[in-house]
Design a protein around this motif. Structure first.
Motif: not given
Length: 328
Positions: A255-269, A271-278
């Motif tokens: 889930l940290d493949g997603l940008d923290p804006a979409y998935a903040p609940g990860v241990s390793h933030h 930035a600059g990642g995928l969106s949920t829709r992508q």
């Protein structure tokens, strides 16, 4: 290591109007929910693997499976997946949502935990069922992919993540969540089936933390990496590439493949990642050939209003719908 730009010129481009259509194949999938059609007959088992004993930064991922399940069945949404595999996943007769193996409630670190997880996977898959695992940290992927279910199969592994997880030995722990794909490639490259060496094609998408050691590891294992810096310019080409995959696919979503804006609940933030829709578009691009999958690295202690649990549940439905359509 292959970078996507090498294949960009070979990708086929398709134009189409934005429309919602229920194709004949979609209608067949919906009608199959009563178990009367002649589609796939293998169960898809949702399996909790609550461990973070191989995490390198923050604990918390062990709490994830229960909360992802709660989000999946929360009455704020429903159990239906989107097209192309349009179905009521949570009420599908072949979706086994209650699988919580007692042996996996207290997973040991290191090799002992590896054996525990692999034994549980073998017990489920020996009758032909497929596993959709809820982590837990990313170390769980190693015992799953090297279990009996995949030991003699050529396999494409699609890995969505901010990190390549190819360290040869991270923090003196070869079973670290930073090393599962190094262990997988080492084992599978040294294994041969009756037809000869196993073909293992590892594709990693969303990577944005590649260092020199892992770059060399990727070269050694012939990993095809789509770095996040190239993905945005090549998104259509990536999805076209995924559509052309042949044979069984194992899907691993960190889930940290997603940008923290979409998935903040990860241990390793990162930035600059995928969106949920992508990520959903990538899942939809895959042919119905997913034979196993995991969703990992949700850390509820860092989540905001359960947002990441809902994201995980959404991705779970889309992955499960592909697996419930799979017949390979």
């Amino acid at each position: 290591m292959a970078i996507l730009s090498r294949i960009a010129t070979n990708a086929r481009r398709r134009n189409g109007s934005l429309a919602i259509r229920l194709s004949r194949s979609t209608i067949r999938e919906v009608s199959s929910m009563d178990g009367t059609s002649s589609g796939p007959t293998s169960r898809v088992v949702l399996l909790d693997i609550p461990t973070d004993s191989n995490s390198s930064h923050l604990p918390g991922a062990a709490m994830a499976p229960r909360l992802i399940r709660e989000a999946l069945y929360c009455d704020s949404s429903n159990g239906w997946s989107e097209a192309p595999h349009f179905m009521d996943v949570t009420n599908h007769p072949l979706f086994e949502q209650g699988m919580q193996v007692s042996d996996l409630q207290h997973i040991q670190p290191g090799h002992d935990g590896y054996v525990q997880i692999q034994k549980a996977i073998n017990n489920i898959t020996k009758e032909g069922s497929r596993v959709l695992a809820l982590g837990g940290d990313h170390s769980i992927t190693f015992p799953i992919v090297t279990s009996d279910a995949y030991a003699t199969k050529d396999l494409t592994i699609l890995h969505i993540d901010a990190h390549p997880d190819l360290y040869s030995n991270f923090q003196d722990n070869p079973y670290s969540h930073a090393s599962p794909f190094a262990r997988i490639m080492e084992e599978r490259m040294g294994t041969a089936s009756e037809k000869g060496p196993l073909r293992t094609h590892l594709i990693q998408i969303g990577i944005r933390t590649l260092n020199e050691h892992q770059r060399q590891q990727a070269e050694n294992f012939n990993v095809e990496i789509v770095p996040m810096s190239e993905y945005l310019q090549q998104e259509q080409n990536v999805n076209a590439m995924l559509k052309r995959i042949e044979g069984p696919v194992y899907l691993s979503i960190d889930l940290d493949g997603l940008d923290p804006a979409y998935a903040p609940g990860v241990s390793h933030h990162e930035a600059g990642g995928l969106s949920t829709r992508q990520v959903i578009n990538m899942i939809h691009s895959l042919p119905p050939q997913i034979v196993g999958a995991d969703i990992v690295e949700y850390n509820p202690s860092r989540d905001v209003n359960g947002v990441t649990a809902r994201v995980a549940a959404k991705l779970l439905k889309e992955v499960a719908a592909n697996m419930l359509t799979t017949d390979v």
